[in-house]
Scaffold this active site. Structure first.
Site, PDB file in Angstrom:
ATOM      1  N   LEU A 112       0.863  -1.167   0.000  1.00 34.49           N
ATOM      2  CA  LEU A 112       0.000   0.000   0.000  1.00 34.49           C
ATOM      3  C   LEU A 112       0.903   1.221   0.000  1.00 34.49           C
ATOM      4  O   LEU A 112       1.945   1.223   0.676  1.00 34.49           O
ATOM      5  CB  LEU A 112      -0.907   0.027   1.235  1.00 34.49           C
ATOM      6  CG  LEU A 112      -2.045  -0.993   1.309  1.00 34.49           C
ATOM      7  CD1 LEU A 112      -2.748  -0.885   2.660  1.00 34.49           C
ATOM      8  CD2 LEU A 112      -3.042  -0.778   0.187  1.00 34.49           C
ATOM      9  N   ASP A 113       0.533   2.248  -0.745  1.00 33.43           N
ATOM     10  CA  ASP A 113       1.313   3.477  -0.738  1.00 33.43           C
ATOM     11  C   ASP A 113       1.383   4.059   0.672  1.00 33.43           C
ATOM     12  O   ASP A 113       0.523   3.803   1.519  1.00 33.43           O
ATOM     13  CB  ASP A 113       0.669   4.518  -1.659  1.00 33.43           C
ATOM     14  CG  ASP A 113       0.929   4.222  -3.118  1.00 33.43           C
ATOM     15  OD1 ASP A 113       1.831   3.429  -3.413  1.00 33.43           O
ATOM     16  OD2 ASP A 113       0.222   4.796  -3.960  1.00 33.43           O
ATOM     17  N   ALA A 114       2.400   4.873   0.912  1.00 37.58           N
ATOM     18  CA  ALA A 114       2.558   5.497   2.226  1.00 37.58           C
ATOM     19  C   ALA A 114       1.338   6.328   2.595  1.00 37.58           C
ATOM     20  O   ALA A 114       0.936   6.392   3.763  1.00 37.58           O
ATOM     21  CB  ALA A 114       3.818   6.364   2.248  1.00 37.58           C
ATOM     22  N   GLU A 264       3.430  -1.561  -6.778  1.00 37.47           N
ATOM     23  CA  GLU A 264       2.459  -1.091  -5.800  1.00 37.47           C
ATOM     24  C   GLU A 264       1.089  -1.646  -6.141  1.00 37.47           C
ATOM     25  O   GLU A 264       0.734  -1.786  -7.319  1.00 37.47           O
ATOM     26  CB  GLU A 264       2.399   0.443  -5.808  1.00 37.47           C
ATOM     27  CG  GLU A 264       3.663   1.104  -5.313  1.00 37.47           C
ATOM     28  CD  GLU A 264       3.848   1.004  -3.819  1.00 37.47           C
ATOM     29  OE1 GLU A 264       2.845   0.918  -3.110  1.00 37.47           O
ATOM     30  OE2 GLU A 264       4.988   1.005  -3.371  1.00 37.47           O
TER      31      GLU A 264
END
Length: 267
Positions: A112-114, A264
């Site tokens: 998951l992206d930040a 991602e």
């Protein structure tokens, strides 16, 4: 198969089921007699059968049973600001703060992206992780996005009908408007795509940039009420559902060497 011979080595099937937490040995024996247990895809009804838990695949009522007690499966509600890595070269918060209390070395299934929060699976089962994170299999994920502006039914229709992005066509498997108020909207999106930052790019393309994004579901797993930054081990039913999905996907479409699974998943 040799391991199904009562005289062969191995462990009695009812004992294996009991050790795996499926049921007591007596109830496990009844499950076998009733024809509800399969070993390597074949129904087993005789109580004398022995199997090799290290290599044989067992399911009950079509649900996979995890026989290897050394495998760990953990659900994390990843907070925003945390990168999906065990070590970040830029010094950002990473997943090690959520895995250090587990005795096994756990790794994340996909990413998951930040800036995205929500459901992330951590495990030491590398084979299962590779299957579930691989783009070829397209495991379904459900996200809730808070976006700018008032989303109309026409926009929801466009999301499911599909459109072109710079890296090809895309459409949501499902989309629905949950709420609109004070200049923003909540949209639920179901996707099987693993393309980079796909939710954010889709919503920006239809004129509603994402303000906040959370993943609520990954395959058969649901985030539920788990607070942000907390972990919990998957229960027996969840483990079975996850393993069943992994087995089904590999049977339907084996992984080829020409694809990669390290991209991602969303954001």
């Amino acid at each position: 198969m040799s391991e199904m011979d009562p005289a062969a080595d191995g462990v009695r099937l009812q004992k294996v089921l009991a050790n795996a937490g499926v049921a007591s040995r007596r109830v496990s024996e009844q499950l076998i007699v009733d024809g509800r247990v399969r070993v390597n895809g074949k129904v087993v009804t005789e109580l004398g059968n022995r199997i090799h838990p290290e290599t044989d695949l067992v399911d009950v009522d079509g649900q996979a049973v995890q026989l290897d007690a050394t495998k760990r499966y953990v659900l994390l509600n990843k907070p925003t600001g945390v990168v999906s890595s065990m070590k970040d070269d830029r010094g950002r918060r990473d997943l090690t703060e959520f895995t250090r209390d587990w005795p096994e070395r756990l790794y994340n299934v996909g990413r998951l992206d930040a800036d995205t929060s929500g459901l992330l699976v951590l495990t030491n089962d590398g084979e299962m992780a590779n299957v579930l994170a691989h783009p070829r299999y397209g495991v379904t994920k459900v996200y809730i996005a808070k976006v700018e502006g008032t989303v109309t039914p026409q926009t929801i229709g466009l999301l499911t009908k599909g459109f072109d992005l710079e890296d090809g066509p895309i459409r949501a498997d499902k989309a629905r408007l949950l709420d609109s108020s004070r200049g923003s909207s909540l949209v639920e999106l179901t996707l099987h795509s693993g393309r980079n930052r796909i939710v954010r790019r889709m919503m920006a393309e239809v004129g509603h940039p994402v303000v906040e994004l959370v993943r609520r579901q990954f395959g058969p797993l649901h985030l539920g009420t788990l607070p942000a930054g907390r972990t919990r081990e998957l229960d027996k039913v969840e483990r079975g559902a996850l393993l069943t999905l992994a087995r089904q996907t590999t049977q339907e479409s084996p992984v080829s060497g020409g694809e990669t699974s390290d991209g991602e998943e969303t954001g």
